[in-house]
Write a protein that holds these residues in place. Sequence first.
Motif, short mmCIF file in Angstrom:
data_model
loop_
_atom_site.label_atom_id
_atom_site.label_comp_id
_atom_site.label_asym_id
_atom_site.label_seq_id
_atom_site.Cartn_x
_atom_site.Cartn_y
_atom_site.Cartn_z
N GLY A 120 -15.57 13.29 -36.51
CA GLY A 120 -14.25 12.83 -36.08
C GLY A 120 -14.40 12.07 -34.79
N VAL A 157 -12.38 10.97 -30.78
CA VAL A 157 -11.30 11.08 -29.79
C VAL A 157 -11.45 9.91 -28.83
CG1 VAL A 157 -11.20 13.61 -29.92
CG2 VAL A 157 -12.66 12.51 -28.21
N ASN A 170 -13.93 25.93 -33.58
CA ASN A 170 -13.33 24.66 -33.19
C ASN A 170 -14.19 23.97 -32.13
OD1 ASN A 170 -10.99 25.05 -34.80
ND2 ASN A 170 -10.13 26.37 -33.22
N ARG A 181 -14.05 21.77 -28.74
CA ARG A 181 -13.18 21.34 -27.62
C ARG A 181 -13.88 20.22 -26.87
NH1 ARG A 181 -12.27 26.89 -26.14
NH2 ARG A 181 -14.36 26.90 -25.22
N ARG A 220 -8.99 18.00 -25.84
CA ARG A 220 -8.56 18.00 -27.23
C ARG A 220 -9.35 19.02 -28.02
NH1 ARG A 220 -8.43 12.66 -25.42
NH2 ARG A 220 -6.40 11.64 -25.65
N VAL A 221 -8.71 19.56 -29.05
CA VAL A 221 -9.34 20.55 -29.91
C VAL A 221 -9.42 19.99 -31.32
CG1 VAL A 221 -9.28 22.92 -30.77
CG2 VAL A 221 -8.35 22.39 -28.50
N LEU A 222 -10.62 20.02 -31.90
CA LEU A 222 -10.84 19.52 -33.26
C LEU A 222 -11.25 20.67 -34.17
CD1 LEU A 222 -11.15 16.97 -31.39
CD2 LEU A 222 -12.68 16.04 -33.13
N GLU A 236 -10.60 17.06 -37.45
CA GLU A 236 -9.25 16.58 -37.16
C GLU A 236 -8.70 17.25 -35.92
OE1 GLU A 236 -6.81 17.11 -40.57
OE2 GLU A 236 -7.91 15.65 -41.81
N ARG A 237 -7.96 16.48 -35.14
CA ARG A 237 -7.32 17.02 -33.94
C ARG A 237 -6.21 17.99 -34.31
NH1 ARG A 237 -5.98 11.74 -30.39
NH2 ARG A 237 -7.44 10.49 -31.59
N GLU A 287 -3.98 19.17 -28.24
CA GLU A 287 -4.45 18.41 -27.08
C GLU A 287 -3.50 18.56 -25.92
OE1 GLU A 287 -3.71 13.92 -27.09
OE2 GLU A 287 -3.85 14.38 -29.23
#
Length: 268
Positions: free
Chosen positions: A4, A6, A22, A24, A56-58, A66-67, A70
């Motif tokens: 992904g 950002v 996740n 970060r 942001r966290v994915l 995917e996000r 955030e």
Amino acid sequence: MASGSVPGVLLNQYSLSEYGGNLRIATTTTPAVSPRGGPDTATSNDPAARTESAVRVLARRGARLERIGEIGGLGKGERIYSVRFLGPAAYVVTFRQVDPLYAVDLKDPAKPRVTGELKITGYSAYLHPASPGRLIGVGQEADGGGRTRGTQVSLFDVNAAPRKLDGYRLPASSAAAEFEPHAFLYWPRNGLTVVPVSRHNATRGEALVLKVEGDRVKRLGSVRHPGSDFGTSVQRSLLVGDTLWTFSDQGAQATDTTSLKERAWLHF
């Protein structure tokens, strides 16, 4: 397995953290400037004024990251100087003239939130966890205009809203840990903290020896290697029993941790 993206740029390896499955990420974003400017030409032509950072966290969704959460708007007009993720929390330092230390709660990865912001002069370029709820920051003291004044080692309480407990300053100097975290040593068992530093306009460096204990940062002394050139600057340190070993390009020195007296010198 998945990928992904950002916006923004990473500072270093501490800008990324995996926790609870996740990812970060802390980044700084500076918008591009249109050649024709915009409604506010002065603002549009000053990218630094519109610089800001975000966490942001994915999460993995098949082949995509995917996000899912955030928090943005950190340090508007500033960039990230240091980041540390510790479990369900993130600590982000931004700087241009003053140093806001942000505490970000990531317990709910879909809803990150800022739980505190501490503004002090200078900045921390490296953050290191000490005892529970404590952070050690290594960076530079600065005046109100953002001009750096020398090495600053700070102790922060981050149990709630961050606050500075104590610190030590060495004027007209810089610390290797600002650029290379392996140069920093903190020994939790006794609070011994070793920070290699170089004084401005000097041809040799030294290892600043501190003790972080309770709410205080105390200077114990310093360790210097024989010689008078840049090759004697301390690069690394480690503890073996009650002996502090420091290493430079010229050799290794054994020092008693209590008296800071030299025990042995091994020339390379």
